[in-house]
Design an enzyme around this catalytic site. Sequence first.
Site, PDB file in Angstrom:
ATOM      1  N   LEU A 129       0.807  -0.737  -0.502  1.00 45.89           N
ATOM      2  CA  LEU A 129       0.221   0.316  -0.395  1.00 45.89           C
ATOM      3  C   LEU A 129       0.708   0.891  -0.101  1.00 45.89           C
ATOM      4  O   LEU A 129       1.731   1.269   1.042  1.00 45.89           O
ATOM      5  CB  LEU A 129      -0.898   0.425   1.564  1.00 45.89           C
ATOM      6  CG  LEU A 129      -2.372  -0.893   1.496  1.00 45.89           C
ATOM      7  CD1 LEU A 129      -2.911  -0.741   2.966  1.00 45.89           C
ATOM      8  CD2 LEU A 129      -2.826  -0.829   0.218  1.00 45.89           C
ATOM      9  N   ASP A 130       0.620   1.975  -0.575  1.00 54.63           N
ATOM     10  CA  ASP A 130       1.134   3.590  -0.828  1.00 54.63           C
ATOM     11  C   ASP A 130       1.418   4.258   0.736  1.00 54.63           C
ATOM     12  O   ASP A 130       0.355   3.668   1.153  1.00 54.63           O
ATOM     13  CB  ASP A 130       0.563   4.621  -1.376  1.00 54.63           C
ATOM     14  CG  ASP A 130       0.292   4.045  -3.603  1.00 54.63           C
ATOM     15  OD1 ASP A 130       1.371   3.265  -3.435  1.00 54.63           O
ATOM     16  OD2 ASP A 130      -0.050   4.591  -4.112  1.00 54.63           O
ATOM     17  N   LYS A 131       2.473   4.974   0.762  1.00 55.54           N
ATOM     18  CA  LYS A 131       2.160   5.585   1.937  1.00 55.54           C
ATOM     19  C   LYS A 131       1.753   6.379   2.837  1.00 55.54           C
ATOM     20  O   LYS A 131       1.037   6.134   3.991  1.00 55.54           O
ATOM     21  CB  LYS A 131       3.845   6.725   2.281  1.00 55.54           C
ATOM     22  CG  LYS A 131       3.303   7.559   3.390  1.00 55.54           C
ATOM     23  CD  LYS A 131       4.376   8.506   3.826  1.00 55.54           C
ATOM     24  CE  LYS A 131       5.263   9.571   4.694  1.00 55.54           C
ATOM     25  NZ  LYS A 131       5.780  10.564   4.215  1.00 55.54           N
TER      26      LYS A 131
END
Length: 309
Positions: free
Chosen positions: A141-143
């Site tokens: 998952l992106d930040k």
Amino acid sequence: MTIKPKIKGNWLELTIEAPLEGKTLEDILKQDLFISGRMIQRLTRQKGLFLNRKVPFLKKKVKTGDFLRVLVGDKEEGSLVPENIPIDVVYEDEEVLVVNKQAGLIVHPIKPGQTGTLAHGIAFYWLSKGVTGKVRPVHRLDKDTSGLLLMANNSYIHQLLDRQLREQTIKRTYLTIVHGRLAEKKGTIREPIGQDPQHPVKRKVTPKGEEAITHYEVVEEFQEASLVSVELETGRTHQIRVHFDYLGHPVLGDSLYGKKHPWIQRQALHAHRLEFLHPFREEKLSFEQPVPEDMKKLLEKLKESIPSV
């Protein structure tokens, strides 16, 4: 043939049945237990393979009744220094861990010496339970994306779940809020995604990119935005963000592909639902996590902005 090995502690155990007789040990490891060649090499170095309580040759042919033991628990020590970072555990057992990642937290280090990631927090959580080993995310998952994330508790489980990911049997559903109203309320975006040569971080739709498939359905519409349910068939970097930007409907608050928004401090993207087959119990597990408070407040403000009729 579907085989059903058992896990006892750090060991996988299998009694050879008639349909497997005559196969080599190496073929059973690769074809029936889905163990990679790299892991097999490590097992032979670590004395992690036993056939009838003896260290066997990989080319040895097995017989009905033979008893195979494979070390699947990690002897590898994790390289991360555990940090006391709170994590939200949704589900765990001896094989898998599902967490609800908060926005603003990187999943794992992306450069040497980086600290403060979700992986550091999981290493601390495991250490508090007397568990050591590498932290192994099955997907990413992106930040600034929140929501459900699946972890494997050892390298063998990671291989089995990675196989499910490649065969698209792990279902990941997201909720996102995008700019504007989509002309088609339900559809599929099939556009390849690759590196943007003008930006070191961004991705873009390009004919030279990798296949990327995103299914979506509008859940609710507002005056200048839409709540959309999204299911990924592939898992390219920034896939949802890139695809909706390509449609002309960037994710609200996404400063990389769209622009900042006064009502939310990050992209409005949440991994809402996760479904997969447990690698040993042949049981389908599914989890849902409602949108976090910042997206909930954003939705409330969008609803308030709809003019009364």
